[in-house]
Write a protein that holds these residues in place. Structure first.
Motif, short mmCIF file in Angstrom:
data_model
loop_
_atom_site.label_atom_id
_atom_site.label_comp_id
_atom_site.label_asym_id
_atom_site.label_seq_id
_atom_site.Cartn_x
_atom_site.Cartn_y
_atom_site.Cartn_z
N ALA A 2 -41.08 -69.76 42.10
CA ALA A 2 -42.61 -70.00 41.98
C ALA A 2 -43.99 -69.07 41.59
CB ALA A 2 -43.44 -70.07 43.12
N LYS A 3 -43.19 -67.45 41.19
CA LYS A 3 -43.66 -66.27 40.53
C LYS A 3 -43.42 -66.16 39.59
CE LYS A 3 -45.21 -61.43 41.29
NZ LYS A 3 -44.36 -60.55 41.79
N ALA A 4 -42.24 -66.56 38.99
CA ALA A 4 -41.48 -66.65 37.57
C ALA A 4 -42.09 -68.04 37.14
CB ALA A 4 -39.82 -67.31 38.17
N ILE A 5 -42.11 -69.20 36.84
CA ILE A 5 -42.72 -70.05 37.15
C ILE A 5 -43.91 -70.29 36.42
CG2 ILE A 5 -43.25 -72.72 37.11
CD1 ILE A 5 -40.56 -73.31 38.96
N ARG A 6 -44.70 -69.78 36.97
CA ARG A 6 -46.14 -69.19 36.82
C ARG A 6 -46.49 -67.66 35.37
NH1 ARG A 6 -47.42 -69.25 42.45
NH2 ARG A 6 -46.65 -66.40 42.62
N LEU A 7 -45.40 -67.48 35.49
CA LEU A 7 -45.24 -66.23 34.85
C LEU A 7 -44.99 -66.13 33.69
CD1 LEU A 7 -45.48 -62.89 33.52
CD2 LEU A 7 -42.70 -62.82 34.26
N LEU A 97 -35.94 -77.87 39.67
CA LEU A 97 -35.07 -79.02 38.88
C LEU A 97 -36.51 -79.13 37.76
CD1 LEU A 97 -32.11 -80.67 38.59
CD2 LEU A 97 -32.12 -78.19 38.16
N ILE A 98 -37.82 -79.60 38.48
CA ILE A 98 -38.33 -80.40 37.71
C ILE A 98 -40.00 -79.03 38.10
CG2 ILE A 98 -37.92 -82.73 38.11
CD1 ILE A 98 -39.86 -82.40 40.02
N SER A 99 -40.03 -78.34 38.40
CA SER A 99 -41.52 -77.20 38.79
C SER A 99 -41.41 -76.63 37.66
CB SER A 99 -40.92 -76.40 39.92
OG SER A 99 -40.83 -76.53 41.02
N LEU A 100 -41.02 -76.04 36.85
CA LEU A 100 -41.18 -75.50 35.36
C LEU A 100 -41.82 -76.55 34.03
CD1 LEU A 100 -41.62 -73.34 33.28
CD2 LEU A 100 -39.40 -73.43 32.32
N TYR A 101 -40.78 -77.87 34.31
CA TYR A 101 -42.38 -78.74 33.28
C TYR A 101 -43.54 -78.96 33.65
CZ TYR A 101 -42.27 -83.23 30.36
OH TYR A 101 -42.58 -83.87 29.63
N PHE A 102 -43.58 -79.23 34.79
CA PHE A 102 -44.84 -80.07 36.09
C PHE A 102 -46.13 -78.48 35.59
CE2 PHE A 102 -43.42 -83.47 37.74
CZ PHE A 102 -43.95 -84.46 37.75
N ALA A 103 -45.51 -77.24 35.39
CA ALA A 103 -46.04 -76.25 35.31
C ALA A 103 -47.19 -76.29 34.29
CB ALA A 103 -45.58 -74.84 35.48
N LEU A 104 -46.01 -76.78 32.87
CA LEU A 104 -46.25 -76.65 31.94
C LEU A 104 -46.91 -77.87 31.37
CD1 LEU A 104 -42.81 -76.25 29.82
CD2 LEU A 104 -44.72 -74.84 30.84
N CYS A 105 -47.15 -78.68 32.24
CA CYS A 105 -48.28 -80.13 31.79
C CYS A 105 -49.32 -79.47 32.34
CB CYS A 105 -47.67 -81.09 32.91
SG CYS A 105 -46.21 -82.18 33.02
N ILE A 106 -49.74 -78.49 33.11
CA ILE A 106 -50.95 -77.68 32.68
C ILE A 106 -51.68 -77.67 31.76
CG2 ILE A 106 -51.93 -76.35 34.53
CD1 ILE A 106 -50.60 -76.78 36.70
N LYS A 107 -50.31 -76.74 31.55
CA LYS A 107 -51.08 -76.06 30.60
C LYS A 107 -50.83 -77.20 29.05
CE LYS A 107 -50.62 -72.19 31.87
NZ LYS A 107 -52.65 -71.92 31.81
N LYS A 108 -50.60 -78.11 29.15
CA LYS A 108 -50.35 -79.30 27.73
C LYS A 108 -51.02 -80.48 28.05
CE LYS A 108 -47.31 -80.53 23.75
NZ LYS A 108 -46.60 -79.25 22.42
N PRO A 109 -51.03 -81.24 29.00
CA PRO A 109 -51.36 -82.51 29.81
C PRO A 109 -50.32 -83.82 28.57
CG PRO A 109 -53.18 -81.06 30.04
CD PRO A 109 -52.29 -80.54 28.90
N GLY A 110 -50.20 -83.62 28.00
CA GLY A 110 -49.73 -84.92 27.31
C GLY A 110 -48.75 -84.49 27.39
N LEU A 111 -47.40 -83.53 28.15
CA LEU A 111 -45.99 -83.72 28.45
C LEU A 111 -45.81 -84.55 29.45
CD1 LEU A 111 -44.86 -79.76 28.38
CD2 LEU A 111 -44.93 -81.69 26.26
N LEU A 112 -47.37 -84.63 30.31
CA LEU A 112 -46.48 -85.76 31.08
C LEU A 112 -46.05 -86.97 31.56
CD1 LEU A 112 -47.49 -85.85 35.04
CD2 LEU A 112 -49.23 -86.96 34.28
N TRP A 113 -46.63 -87.82 29.92
CA TRP A 113 -46.63 -88.75 30.01
C TRP A 113 -44.48 -89.20 30.00
CZ3 TRP A 113 -41.77 -90.01 26.67
CH2 TRP A 113 -41.03 -89.02 25.31
#
Length: 396
Positions: A2-7, A97-113
């Motif tokens: 989790a710490k690495a993903i946040r970084l 496997l999906i945690s990083l993608y969801f972390a990026l969705c917070i930064k770029k909500p359009g990825l949620l599609w």
């Protein structure tokens, strides 16, 4: 992890020279989780590959690599939407496997599609992992959810359960945003005629908006109708319930199954669901609803069934029910064959209270009632022999 993903999400992803590579890596991780889903039909097709896959799944289970997850509401969503799929990876691995993608969705909500896009072909554990991430993501986005609304306005086929979960989270606020309500209503009216998507926003709808869609809500699976009913009766903090309990009962009885294309059993199940909530659908509520319906023309098809249910649930309503039955005699209930059957059943079940009602029937109809329920004859004869009523009794 989790710490690495946040970084990565907070420090590295904003850097232009690595953002594309990070995003592609996250996409690949998401797709690798999705691609691990195995179609259960293939497992049982009899092919050699399917047999080997089935053996592999059993070996994985025996070796203890699969982790069972406690049942939760979001898990149930995954089970409902994915009964035909089997997850070939454990839930914890899907989460990873999906945690990083969801972390990026917070930064770029359009990825949620993309999550919506791959949802239909995801395995159970992947869907469970998605369901766990969605509330966290949406709460992190706060009011910055315009991209989410864009996805909601045109969701991919097969993503309905994910859509409903998203709507549930977004509608958790005391007053759901007007643009959310508008988007969902437009989606229902134009593209997705599944009344289940309206459930999360029902507390914010008015009586005028709820009544036209009410038959569609009754047509849903019973558990979803019960959710809808709770939301309708809850209402919003500003407007109160869209319908009162009495109005709900009347609305159920106003449904004409043939006209609405709804099975009669759906309507009877909806009635029964109301009777199960005796603290909400009290005898006062039932009396109010029945009083409104007894004067309807035509009488609702299920009227007598509900009268019988009412007196079974609340025996103290017997005097009120006798008044209802007297009104039905004055309306010549015997000319309404389906309701006449229920009327006779009711007078039989409520004897001796119903004897006075029976004596109001014309002689041919009284004779018909006594032939139908022979046990009434001797009891009614004894009752009618009382001097106070003997003069008004037809021949029996």
């Amino acid at each position: 992890l989790a710490k690495a993903i946040r970084l990565v999400a907070n420090k590295l992803y904003p850097l232009k020279y690595v953002s594309e590579a990070i995003e592609q890596y996250a996409i690949n991780m998401l797709l690798s989780a999705v691609d691990c889903s195995i179609d259960a039909d293939a497992l049982h097709s009899g092919s050699a590959d399917a047999k080997r896959a089935e053996i592999g799944l059993k070996d994985t289970s025996i070796s203890g690599h699969q982790h069972s997850q406690p049942a939760t509401s979001v898990d149930d969503l995954a089970k409902d939407s994915n009964a035909q799929m089997i997850a070939s990876i454990p839930f914890a691995e899907a989460q990873r496997l999906i945690s990083l993608y969801f972390a990026l969705c917070i930064k770029k909500p359009g990825l949620l599609w993309r999550v919506f896009d791959v949802y239909a072909r995801s395995g159970r554990s992947v869907k469970q992992a998605i369901h766990r991430h969605i509330p966290i993501l949406l709460r992190a986005l706060g009011s910055s959810y315009s991209e989410v609304l864009h996805i909601i306005s045109d969701p991919p086929v097969g993503s309905e359960n994910l859509l409903i979960l998203v709507l549930q989270v977004l509608a958790e606020q005391a007053t759901p945003p007007p643009d959310l309500i508008t988007t969902v209503k437009h989606l229902y009216e134009t593209k997705l005629k599944d009344a289940a998507i309206l459930i999360p926003i029902l507390p914010s709808l008015s009586k005028k908006e709820v009544l036209p869609i009410f038959p569609r809500l009754v047509g849903l699976p019973l558990d979803k109708f019960q959710q809808a009913l709770a939301h309708i009766l809850q209402g919003s903090a500003h407007t109160g319930p869209a319908l009162t309990p009495a109005e709900v009962l009347v609305a159920i009885h106003d449904i004409v199954p043939e006209k609405e294309g709804i099975a009669l059993k759906k309507v009877t199940d909806a009635c029964s669901a109301c009777f199960e909530q005796r603290t909400v659908f009290t005898q006062h509520v039932l009396a109010k609803a029945l009083n409104q319906m007894v004067d309807r023309t035509p009488l609702p098809l299920l009227f007598m069934r509900t009268v019988i249910q009412a007196i079974d649930a609340f025996p103290t309503l017997v005097d009120f029910v006798m008044e209802i039955l007297s009104k039905l005699v004055s309306r010549q209930i015997w000319k309404m064959p389906k309701l006449w059957v229920g009327f006779l059943k009711c007078v039989s079940q409520t004897q001796p209270h119903s004897f006075n009602v029976l004596l109001q029937l014309p002689a041919p109809q009284l004779e018909s009632a006594l032939n139908k329920y022979a046990t009434l004859r001797s009891s009614l004869a004894a009752y009618s022999s009382q001097p106070s009523i003997k003069s008004s009794l037809p021949s029996v």
